[in-house]
Design a protein around this motif. Structure first.
Motif, PDB file in Angstrom:
ATOM      1  N   UNK A  47       0.831  -1.203   0.000  1.00 32.72           N
ATOM      2  CA  UNK A  47       0.000   0.000   0.000  1.00 32.72           C
ATOM      3  C   UNK A  47       0.872   1.262   0.000  1.00 32.72           C
ATOM      4  N   UNK A  48       1.962   1.227   0.795  1.00 30.27           N
ATOM      5  CA  UNK A  48       2.871   2.384   0.826  1.00 30.27           C
ATOM      6  C   UNK A  48       3.548   2.587  -0.521  1.00 30.27           C
ATOM      7  N   UNK A  49       3.926   1.471  -1.167  1.00 29.40           N
ATOM      8  CA  UNK A  49       4.555   1.580  -2.486  1.00 29.40           C
ATOM      9  C   UNK A  49       3.584   2.166  -3.495  1.00 29.40           C
ATOM     10  N   UNK A  50       2.334   1.736  -3.423  1.00 30.61           N
ATOM     11  CA  UNK A  50       1.333   2.274  -4.336  1.00 30.61           C
ATOM     12  C   UNK A  50       1.125   3.767  -4.101  1.00 30.61           C
ATOM     13  N   UNK A  51       1.103   4.154  -2.816  1.00 33.17           N
ATOM     14  CA  UNK A  51       0.955   5.577  -2.514  1.00 33.17           C
ATOM     15  C   UNK A  51       2.168   6.373  -3.008  1.00 33.17           C
ATOM     16  N   UNK A  52       3.380   5.775  -2.832  1.00 30.97           N
ATOM     17  CA  UNK A  52       4.580   6.443  -3.314  1.00 30.97           C
ATOM     18  C   UNK A  52       4.559   6.576  -4.826  1.00 30.97           C
ATOM     19  N   UNK A  53       4.122   5.518  -5.504  1.00 25.82           N
ATOM     20  CA  UNK A  53       4.016   5.585  -6.959  1.00 25.82           C
ATOM     21  C   UNK A  53       3.056   6.685  -7.385  1.00 25.82           C
ATOM     22  N   UNK A  54       1.956   6.787  -6.663  1.00 28.06           N
ATOM     23  CA  UNK A  54       0.973   7.814  -7.009  1.00 28.06           C
ATOM     24  C   UNK A  54       1.557   9.211  -6.800  1.00 28.06           C
ATOM     25  N   UNK A  55       2.263   9.381  -5.666  1.00 28.45           N
ATOM     26  CA  UNK A  55       2.876  10.692  -5.398  1.00 28.45           C
ATOM     27  C   UNK A  55       3.941  11.021  -6.436  1.00 28.45           C
ATOM     28  N   UNK A  56       4.805  10.025  -6.744  1.00 33.60           N
ATOM     29  CA  UNK A  56       5.848  10.256  -7.740  1.00 33.60           C
ATOM     30  C   UNK A  56       5.255  10.531  -9.110  1.00 33.60           C
ATOM     31  N   UNK A  57       4.159   9.866  -9.399  1.00 36.08           N
ATOM     32  CA  UNK A  57       3.503  10.101 -10.683  1.00 36.08           C
ATOM     33  C   UNK A  57       3.005  11.536 -10.779  1.00 36.08           C
ATOM     34  N   UNK A  58       2.413  12.021  -9.680  1.00 31.79           N
ATOM     35  CA  UNK A  58       1.940  13.404  -9.681  1.00 31.79           C
ATOM     36  C   UNK A  58       3.110  14.391  -9.789  1.00 31.79           C
ATOM     37  N   UNK A  59       4.189  14.109  -9.017  1.00 31.73           N
ATOM     38  CA  UNK A  59       5.354  15.003  -9.056  1.00 31.73           C
ATOM     39  C   UNK A  59       5.994  14.998 -10.437  1.00 31.73           C
ATOM     40  N   UNK A  60       6.131  13.793 -11.006  1.00 34.72           N
ATOM     41  CA  UNK A  60       6.735  13.689 -12.337  1.00 34.72           C
ATOM     42  C   UNK A  60       5.893  14.416 -13.372  1.00 34.72           C
ATOM     43  N   UNK A  61       4.578  14.273 -13.257  1.00 36.33           N
ATOM     44  CA  UNK A  61       3.695  14.954 -14.201  1.00 36.33           C
ATOM     45  C   UNK A  61       3.826  16.469 -14.070  1.00 36.33           C
ATOM     46  N   UNK A  62       3.879  16.951 -12.810  1.00 37.56           N
ATOM     47  CA  UNK A  62       4.029  18.392 -12.599  1.00 37.56           C
ATOM     48  C   UNK A  62       5.370  18.890 -13.147  1.00 37.56           C
ATOM     49  N   UNK A  63       6.445  18.116 -12.880  1.00 39.70           N
ATOM     50  CA  UNK A  63       7.759  18.502 -13.382  1.00 39.70           C
ATOM     51  C   UNK A  63       7.784  18.502 -14.903  1.00 39.70           C
ATOM     52  N   UNK A  64       7.169  17.502 -15.500  1.00 37.97           N
ATOM     53  CA  UNK A  64       7.148  17.428 -16.957  1.00 37.97           C
ATOM     54  C   UNK A  64       6.365  18.594 -17.544  1.00 37.97           C
ATOM     55  N   UNK A  65       5.210  18.885 -16.943  1.00 34.18           N
ATOM     56  CA  UNK A  65       4.411  20.012 -17.433  1.00 34.18           C
ATOM     57  C   UNK A  65       5.177  21.327 -17.289  1.00 34.18           C
ATOM     58  N   UNK A  66       5.870  21.491 -16.134  1.00 30.53           N
ATOM     59  CA  UNK A  66       6.643  22.719 -15.924  1.00 30.53           C
ATOM     60  C   UNK A  66       7.798  22.812 -16.912  1.00 30.53           C
ATOM     61  N   UNK A  67       8.476  21.674 -17.161  1.00 27.27           N
ATOM     62  CA  UNK A  67       9.588  21.676 -18.109  1.00 27.27           C
ATOM     63  C   UNK A  67       9.110  22.009 -19.512  1.00 27.27           C
ATOM     64  N   UNK A  68       7.979  21.425 -19.899  1.00 24.48           N
ATOM     65  CA  UNK A  68       7.432  21.713 -21.224  1.00 24.48           C
ATOM     66  C   UNK A  68       7.081  23.185 -21.350  1.00 24.48           C
ATOM     67  N   UNK A  69       6.494  23.737 -20.285  1.00 26.46           N
ATOM     68  CA  UNK A  69       6.108  25.151 -20.324  1.00 26.46           C
ATOM     69  C   UNK A  69       7.333  26.055 -20.390  1.00 26.46           C
ATOM     70  N   UNK A  70       8.379  25.710 -19.624  1.00 29.72           N
ATOM     71  CA  UNK A  70       9.582  26.540 -19.611  1.00 29.72           C
ATOM     72  C   UNK A  70      10.378  26.414 -20.901  1.00 29.72           C
ATOM     73  N   UNK A  71      10.358  25.226 -21.500  1.00 30.46           N
ATOM     74  CA  UNK A  71      11.152  24.992 -22.712  1.00 30.46           C
ATOM     75  C   UNK A  71      10.449  25.446 -23.984  1.00 30.46           C
ATOM     76  N   UNK A  72       9.226  25.922 -23.850  1.00 30.12           N
ATOM     77  CA  UNK A  72       8.534  26.406 -25.042  1.00 30.12           C
ATOM     78  C   UNK A  72       9.250  27.607 -25.661  1.00 30.12           C
ATOM     79  N   UNK A  73       9.929  28.417 -24.787  1.00 28.31           N
ATOM     80  CA  UNK A  73      10.622  29.603 -25.300  1.00 28.31           C
ATOM     81  C   UNK A  73      11.824  29.240 -26.157  1.00 28.31           C
ATOM     82  N   UNK A  74      12.427  28.068 -25.891  1.00 27.31           N
ATOM     83  CA  UNK A  74      13.623  27.677 -26.651  1.00 27.31           C
ATOM     84  C   UNK A  74      13.348  26.495 -27.572  1.00 27.31           C
TER      85      UNK A  74
END
Length: 225
Positions: free
Chosen positions: A32-59
């Motif tokens: 259960x803890x691993x599943x929760x960690x996966x869910x948290x990492x998935x959200x963090x990774x998605x946020x990081x990816x979205x932020x990277x895509x938004x920041x890299x649009x200028x270049x």
């Protein structure tokens, strides 16, 4: 006797079941803890990816995946030069560590030298020299400096002529004579005595010199270009 043995066997089985139950509970908790960690990492990774895509649009229009591949290849090709460069940087750092005591010693020596110059009055002398320059600058106009520039050759020639041994000797004799001008003449000076003095060679040379001097003073001379 058989009942006791059966009870012991049942107790051992229950203990083993308890261990298995606890183990399963721990496994379930970890899963259960691993599943929760996966869910948290998935959200963090998605946020990081979205932020990277938004920041890299200028270049985005300046960057291509082929550029990244080319950069990676360049790094691989230049591993040895980069290694040598890092070694040189390390050597420079070691050298700076070795020279640091010498730098401190040189700085201390410089401070001692400056302190000695200050005690001898060099800084006070230079400060007064600056005041002299300031006085000269404020006392003369630009026109005065221009005239000085135009006549500097004549001034230097005059100074050169005045420092000749013959001129210095003549000036010294003239000064010595002027110092004795206030002497008292106690004897009577007759015309005959004056005539005799006029016949002396040094008197004739003196009169001739004065005549030539007065004549040359009245003639303006221009320095040769």
């Amino acid at each position: 006797m058989e009942n006791k043995e059966l009870a012991l066997e049942i107790q051992k089985i229950n203990e083993k079941l308890d261990v298995i139950t606890r183990h399963l509970a721990e496994q379930e908790k970890r899963a259960r803890e691993i599943e929760e960690l996966k869910a948290d990492l998935s959200l963090i990774t998605k946020d990081m990816f979205d932020a990277a895509v938004e920041e890299l649009q200028d270049v985005a229009h300046h960057f291509d995946t082929r550029d990244l591949v080319f950069l990676f290849k360049m790094l691989l090709r230049n591993v040895r030069p980069l290694t040598r460069l890092l070694q040189q940087v390390q050597s420079f750092d070691d050298l700076s560590q070795d020279l640091r005591p010498l730098g401190k010693q040189a700085f201390q020596q410089a401070l001692e030298t400056l302190d000695e110059l200050d005690r001898k009055g060099y800084f006070a002398f230079f400060a007064e020299a600056v005041k002299i320059i300031d006085t000269v600058v404020t006392s003369f106009t630009v026109e005065d400096v221009r005239l000085l520039r135009e006549n500097i050759t004549t001034i230097l020639i005059t100074v050169k002529n005045m420092t000749q041994p013959q001129m210095l000797s003549a000036v010294n004799n003239a000064l010595d004579f002027f110092q004795k001008l206030d002497m008292d003449v106690t004897e009577d000076i007759s015309l005959l005595k004056i005539a005799r003095e006029m016949n002396k060679p040094e008197i004739k040379r003196g009169i001739f010199f004065m005549l030539q001097f007065m004549k040359n003073v009245s003639i303006p001379k221009h320095p040769e270009n």
